[in-house]
Each structure stands twice: as C-alpha cells, then as structure tokens.
Enzyme design. Structure first.
Site, PDB file in Angstrom:
ATOM      1  N   GLU A   1      43.272  10.775  43.923  1.00 46.13           N
ATOM      2  CA  GLU A   1      42.689  11.090  45.224  1.00 46.13           C
ATOM      3  C   GLU A   1      43.459  12.298  45.764  1.00 46.13           C
ATOM      4  OE1 GLU A   1      42.789   7.802  47.955  1.00 46.13           O
ATOM      5  OE2 GLU A   1      42.073   9.039  49.602  1.00 46.13           O
TER       6      GLU A   1
ATOM      7  N   ARG B   1      52.045  -0.226  36.766  1.00 41.63           N
ATOM      8  CA  ARG B   1      52.437   1.077  37.284  1.00 41.63           C
ATOM      9  C   ARG B   1      53.931   1.301  37.097  1.00 41.63           C
ATOM     10  NH1 ARG B   1      49.629   1.780  41.787  1.00 41.63           N
ATOM     11  NH2 ARG B   1      50.950   3.246  42.878  1.00 41.63           N
TER      12      ARG B   1
ATOM     13  N   LYS C   1      52.320   7.669  48.129  1.00 38.25           N
ATOM     14  CA  LYS C   1      52.022   8.972  48.707  1.00 38.25           C
ATOM     15  C   LYS C   1      52.235   8.947  50.218  1.00 38.25           C
ATOM     16  CE  LYS C   1      48.283   9.694  45.993  1.00 38.25           C
ATOM     17  NZ  LYS C   1      46.972  10.219  45.614  1.00 38.25           N
TER      18      LYS C   1
HETATM   19  P1  ATP Z   1      49.911   5.976  45.683  1.00 32.46           P
HETATM   20  O1  ATP Z   1      49.950   4.482  45.711  1.00 32.46           O
HETATM   21  O2  ATP Z   1      51.182   6.619  45.293  1.00 32.46           O
HETATM   22  O3  ATP Z   1      49.329   6.564  46.916  1.00 32.46           O
HETATM   23  P2  ATP Z   1      47.463   6.006  44.307  1.00 32.46           P
HETATM   24  O4  ATP Z   1      47.312   4.981  43.254  1.00 32.46           O
HETATM   25  O5  ATP Z   1      46.780   5.787  45.594  1.00 32.46           O
HETATM   26  O6  ATP Z   1      48.988   6.325  44.470  1.00 32.46           O
HETATM   27  P3  ATP Z   1      45.711   7.884  43.165  1.00 32.46           P
HETATM   28  O7  ATP Z   1      45.580   9.310  43.500  1.00 32.46           O
HETATM   29  O8  ATP Z   1      44.607   6.991  43.530  1.00 32.46           O
HETATM   30  O9  ATP Z   1      47.054   7.419  43.808  1.00 32.46           O
HETATM   31  O10 ATP Z   1      46.108   7.689  41.652  1.00 32.46           O
HETATM   32  C1  ATP Z   1      45.483   8.313  40.576  1.00 32.46           C
HETATM   33  C2  ATP Z   1      45.787   7.548  39.322  1.00 32.46           C
HETATM   34  O11 ATP Z   1      47.186   7.484  39.095  1.00 32.46           O
HETATM   35  C3  ATP Z   1      45.289   6.124  39.416  1.00 32.46           C
HETATM   36  O12 ATP Z   1      44.585   5.826  38.234  1.00 32.46           O
HETATM   37  C4  ATP Z   1      46.524   5.295  39.543  1.00 32.46           C
HETATM   38  O13 ATP Z   1      46.364   4.057  38.937  1.00 32.46           O
HETATM   39  C5  ATP Z   1      47.580   6.163  38.834  1.00 32.46           C
HETATM   40  N1  ATP Z   1      48.904   5.905  39.387  1.00 32.46           N
HETATM   41  C6  ATP Z   1      49.292   6.048  40.666  1.00 32.46           C
HETATM   42  N2  ATP Z   1      50.571   5.661  40.826  1.00 32.46           N
HETATM   43  C7  ATP Z   1      51.021   5.279  39.602  1.00 32.46           C
HETATM   44  C8  ATP Z   1      52.265   4.764  39.098  1.00 32.46           C
HETATM   45  N3  ATP Z   1      53.306   4.568  39.889  1.00 32.46           N
HETATM   46  N4  ATP Z   1      52.331   4.464  37.790  1.00 32.46           N
HETATM   47  C9  ATP Z   1      51.285   4.665  36.974  1.00 32.46           C
HETATM   48  N5  ATP Z   1      50.101   5.138  37.375  1.00 32.46           N
HETATM   49  C10 ATP Z   1      49.942   5.438  38.679  1.00 32.46           C
HETATM   50 MG    MG Z   2      44.548   5.426  45.429  1.00 37.02          MG
END
Ligand code: ATP
Ligand code: MG
Length: 560
Positions: free
Chosen positions: A35, A263, A273
């Site tokens: 995102e 994760r 984020k």
């Molecule tokens: P955050 O929780 O940090 O805001 P998010 O999951 O909302 O992260 P996205 O932009 O939606 O962030 O993530 C894009 C991809 O990265 C998703 O498929 C998510 O599963 C993966 N991802 C995010 N954080 C991690 C992590 N700590 N380890 C592995 N994969 C991750």
């Molecule tokens: Mg997300």
C-alpha cells in the site's frame, strides 16, 4: 536435483509441486502488493525476496501492484520510493507494474454482479452500529435491518453512492454471507465505502472505494496471479478471498490461491508503517531515509548492500512460525558483504597530536599502502608521514593496564604501514588534559619492522597533520535501546536510544578518502565501515557516516 534447485522453503515446495502437476498450465505468477502509504521497510524486503525470488528462480513473473484503494493516505512520493527500493534490491517486475486503481471499473462491475445475484447489499447502519451488530468471537452477529433490501433498491442505492449523492458513512456495500459464521470475516464484510477524497491516479472520478478484502483477490485474479503469498494475519481472510472468486465465476482451476507465511520481526526495531511515519512526522529522525531507519531507503543510505539484505532474507527462511529475529543477523550479513567489497583506509575520529621530535622539519616520508591488504592486485595509495601526525585519543593511556598494546609513556608501537614510534613525553593543558605526545621514531623501521628484529605488538592508525583533511563524521547506532521497543511502556518512543547519533567534528582523514564517491563504503581501519552519504556529499568532499562497527559491540554489552 542439484542443491541449488532444491526448494528452500515450504512456499517454494508448494509452487514446485503445482508446476510439476501442471496446475495453472504450469505457470507461476506472484505479486508484491504494497500500500503506498509509507516507505518500504526490512519486513517488506522479506516479502519482496520471497515473491520476486520465486519468480526469478523458477522462471515465473512477479508483478508489482500498488494497492492504492485508500486515497486519503496515499502519495505519489511513496509510489516512486517503492519502485526505487524494489529495483535496488535487485528485482524486476518487467511489464508487470499495476495499480489496484487500474481495476476500479471492473471491480465496480463485479460488485454490481454480486448485487444482482442477491449476494451483496447496501447497508445504511452507521459504522458503530455495524460493529455492534457484527458481534464478536463469543457473540454471533445479528442481521442488519437493511439486509433484505430488494435487488432493485440495492442497485439504485449503489448507483447513487457512486454518483456522489451521499455523505461519507451514510451507506456501505456489504457482501451477504453469514452473520452467524464463526469466522468474523464472513459476517457480511464491507466491499465499498464512501470517501469523498481525491485519488492520486483517478482524481475525482470516484467517491466510493473498494475494501482490501474485496479488491485484493480480484486484482490477483484479473492479473492471472497463481500464488498469492501474504503474511499470516490474512489466514482468516482466506475463505473470504476464495468466496469472492467463487461467486464471481472464476473457475477453480483458474483461480489464484493464497498462502501465508510469518512476518519478519526484528529486535531493536519497529516495523509498522504507522510508527515509522510517527518517527518522521514528529522529527525523531531526519526523514524516511534517515540512516537509522529500518526502511530500505534508510538502510541503503546507511550503506547496507542490497546483497546483504538478500542474504539475510534467504537465511532467516520462510515459515509459519512466529518469531523475532536478532538484528545481529542482519548486521552480520552486512559485515560479511562489506568485508569483501570495502577498501581499507585511515581516518582519525578523535585526534590527539603526536610530534615526532627526531623527524626532520618539513620532511615527508612516503609509503605505499594497499587498498585491500588481503590482495595487493587491487591497487594502493601513498601515505605521507610528517613531523606532526594524529593518532586516536583512545589509543593513548597514561596509566595503562598490563595488557595495553597501544601507546603509553615509554612504550613503542607501530604506525600502520609506516614505522615504529616511542612515546617520550606527555604534554597537558592547564586542566591536566593530554593535548600532545612527543615521540621519537626509529628511522630504521620504515614499513613497520625493526631492523634488529625486535617485536612490537601494537599497531595504530594515524594521519599526517599537514597532509590530512579535516572533516565531520556521523556515528549512527541503533535507534532503540530495548529489544522490543515499547514493551511494557506507554509508548515505543520511550525506548528511543538518545545516543543513536553522534557527530564528530574534528575528524582527520587521509587525502585518498576524498576520492570516495557518494554512496560508496570504505573501511576506516580499526574503526568500522563508513559510507559517503548520498545526500550530503559533494564531488571531492564526501561526508562520511558510520555504516556499522567492525564487531558486534552490542553482543558484549548483552553478555556483561
Ligand atoms: P505495516 O504493518 O508495516 O504497515 P503492511 O502489511 O500494512 O505493513 P503493506 O504495504 O500492506 O504493508 O505490505 C505489502 C506486503 O508486504 C504485504 O504482502 C505484507 O504481507 C508484506 N509485509 C509487510 N510487513 C512485513 C513483514 N514484517 N514481514 C514480511 N512481510 C511483510
Ligand atoms: Mg497493509
């Protein structure tokens, strides 16, 4: 099967099996769907390495899809940073650069399709009422009084929602599934909400936007993704992912499938984020690319090589187990790469003046010193020894303990690549602070070995006072000084390391260091790896910061 071909994790095993069985006509397509509401961090790197890595290794395709379904939060700056970071990590999406917003028309048509099938309805409860009606883990949900609206009414209301006739929160479109389901995601999840917000790509065309659960699987299906790999928190969403595909006519053999892995969590690091955004907006760091940030942009600026990040991701593996990885593993991977790639040079961070009393005034001795001591073939530079030089303040002690191999009164040490010197006299200021050492050199020890074969253990780095170049160096350390920032605290900010940045303004470095290009990393002998900052360096005047120390100094602290 050679070792290199063997699957290295359970996801790869699934993919290999599917290809072997001819599922999806033997095709492999993955995607990385961030995102664009912030910069990517080291956790995203794990997902990038997995998704792009699988496609690269097994001859498939990995798309980069910006999940821009949430217009109020997204910005073009983030889109650009995401593209830069994925490429810098060494991956390519080829033709596969997409935005969820590319599919807004089709997604809307699919929503209409579900309404026509009687499988979606417009609800007019408030957000709070919807929450209350949904129940929770212990309490079954209750149907909304609007659940049984006629298809015609629903179609007309949805049309009006799209036409901008309602205020935010007045209505939502919900899938009509099962308010009694044990899986909360099945209790009539929202598909569209009203948002009168400007979108970075579709402008003011839309005032209703699809929800993640609705948009995500369908975007996968539209692109022809075969393996939709995400983190474990989406495991409970998988039945919903399948429900939308099933009810919109995607044949079971044509459908993407979702797989989940755990994760990445790292000690001494925050990765959400929201928290990273907070550090930036509240000025706790310089920006998203501050070298102390766990963002890819921060790590890159810090001087962490992309290869080190890929190696780290490979080594931590992909499983379904919850775990927290010691940040020391990442730092180890960084040292390993930098050890191979960095030339060795000399700089003195906290200078102490040394006058070589028996060295002729104005005389310069020149020594040839290899840039890579382990391999002369990579070239050398000249070092200039002059009457006045600087050594590291920490390399001198007046009352030295027994096993002190550095300088103290009466002791002889080696100046790296140059000669042997002996400390004869200590000069102090009125406060008793040591401000200068007066030493003698052995002119018969050029290159650093005594002509008579006497052994000298200690070797110090040094820089000529007249030939050296003065500069400022930043020392970065971990941003947090607790393993789990914010644990048992009001806020994670309480665990910020107050000395994560130290600015040294009296650094003197050998002139050859001025040839370092912005973004390049070198080793300052005995002090660590230092990178010429991409942002503040200019041609011919690099500004260095420490990327990492030579050894894990935190491991020692933990053991004490
Ligand atoms: P955050 O929780 O940090 O805001 P998010 O999951 O909302 O992260 P996205 O932009 O939606 O962030 O993530 C894009 C991809 O990265 C998703 O498929 C998510 O599963 C993966 N991802 C995010 N954080 C991690 C992590 N700590 N380890 C592995 N994969 C991750
Ligand atoms: Mg997300």
């Amino acid at each position: 099967m050679s070792d290199a071909d063997r699957p290295t994790n359970f996801v790869e095993e699934i993919v290999l099996n599917d290809i072997e069985e001819g599922k999806n006509q033997g095709r492999l397509m993955t995607r990385f769907p961030p995102e664009p509401n912030g910069y990517l961090h080291i956790g995203h790197a794990k997902s990038i390495c997995l998704n792009f890595g699988l496609a690269q290794k097994l001859g498939g395709q990995c798309n980069l899809r910006l999940d821009d379904t949430n217009p109020s939060k997204e910005e073009t700056e983030y889109v650009e940073s995401i593209k830069t970071d994925v490429q810098w990590l060494g991956f390519s999406w080829g033709e596969g650069l997409y935005f969820a917003s590319d599919y807004f028309d089709r997604l809307y048509d699919m929503a209409v399709d579900l309404v026509k099938q009687g499988k979606a309805y417009v609800d007019s409860l408030s957000a709070e009422q919807i929450r209350e009606y949904r129940g929770d883990f212990h309490k079954p949900g209750r149907p909304s009084p609007y659940r049984d609206r006629s298809i015609e009414d629903n179609l007309s209301l949805l049309e009006k929602m799209k036409g901008g006739e309602f205020k935010e929160g007045e209505h939502v479109l919900r899938a009509k599934i099962d308010m009694g389901s044990a899986n909360l995601n099945f209790r009539d999840p929202a598909m569209y909400r009203i948002l009168h917000a400007h979108h970075h790509r579709t402008g003011d065309d839309w005032c209703i936007y699809p929800m993640y659960d609705f948009a995500h699987g369908l975007s996968d299906a539209i692109e022809g993704v075969t393996h939709s790999i995400c983190t474990l928190e989406f495991e409970d969403h998988r039945p919903l992912y399948d429900w939308f595909l099933e009810n919109l006519g995607f044949e079971s053999t044509q459908r993407p499938h979702q797989y989940e892995f755990s994760r990445l969590n790292l000690t001494y690091t925050v990765m959400s984020k929201r928290k990273l955004q907070h550090l930036v907006s509240e000025g706790h760091v310089e920006g998203w690319d501050d070298p102390r940030m766990p963002t890819i942009a921060g790590l890159r600026r810090r001087g962490y090589p992309a290869e080190a990040i890929r190696n780290f991701c490979e080594r931590i593996g992909v499983t379904k187990n919850y775990g927290v990885v010691d940040v020391g593993h990442l730092e180890h991977a960084v040292r390993e790469c930098l050890n191979q790639s960095s030339p060795r040079l000399m700089a003195v961070l906290k200078p102490l003046k040394v006058t070589i009393t028996n060295f002729p005034e104005g005389h310069v001795e020149t020594f040839d010193a290899p840039l890579y001591p382990s391999d002369d073939s990579f070239g050398s530079r000249s070092l200039h020894l002059t009457k006045e030089i600087y050594i590291e303040r920490d390399d001198f002690k007046e009352d030295a303990p027994k096993k002190w191999f550095r300088l103290c009164p009466g002791k002889e040490v080696r100046l790296r690549y140059a000669c042997l010197i002996t400390c004869e006299e200590v000069i102090k200021d009125s406060e008793g602070e040591v401000i200068e050492l007066r030493c003698t050199w052995d002119p018969e020890s050029k290159g650093g070995t005594a002509a008579d074969g006497r052994k000298v253990k200690g070797t110090l780095h040094w820089v000529s006072a007249s030939k050296g170049v003065s500069t400022e160096v930043k020392l970065y350390d971990r941003l947090f000084n607790e393993m789990t920032p914010g644990k048992d605290k009001e806020s994670f900010l309480e665990d910020l390391n107050p000395s994560s940045l130290e600015v040294l303004s009296e650094v003197v470095c050998e002139p050859h260091l001025m040839n370092t290009q912005a973004g390049d990393t070198v080793q300052f002998e005995r002090l660590g790896y230092f990178t010429a900052d991409i942002k503040s360096s200019n041609q011919g005047s690099p500004i260095f910061h420490r990327t990492i120390t030579l050894k894990d100094s935190w491991a020692k602290i933990a053991k004490r």
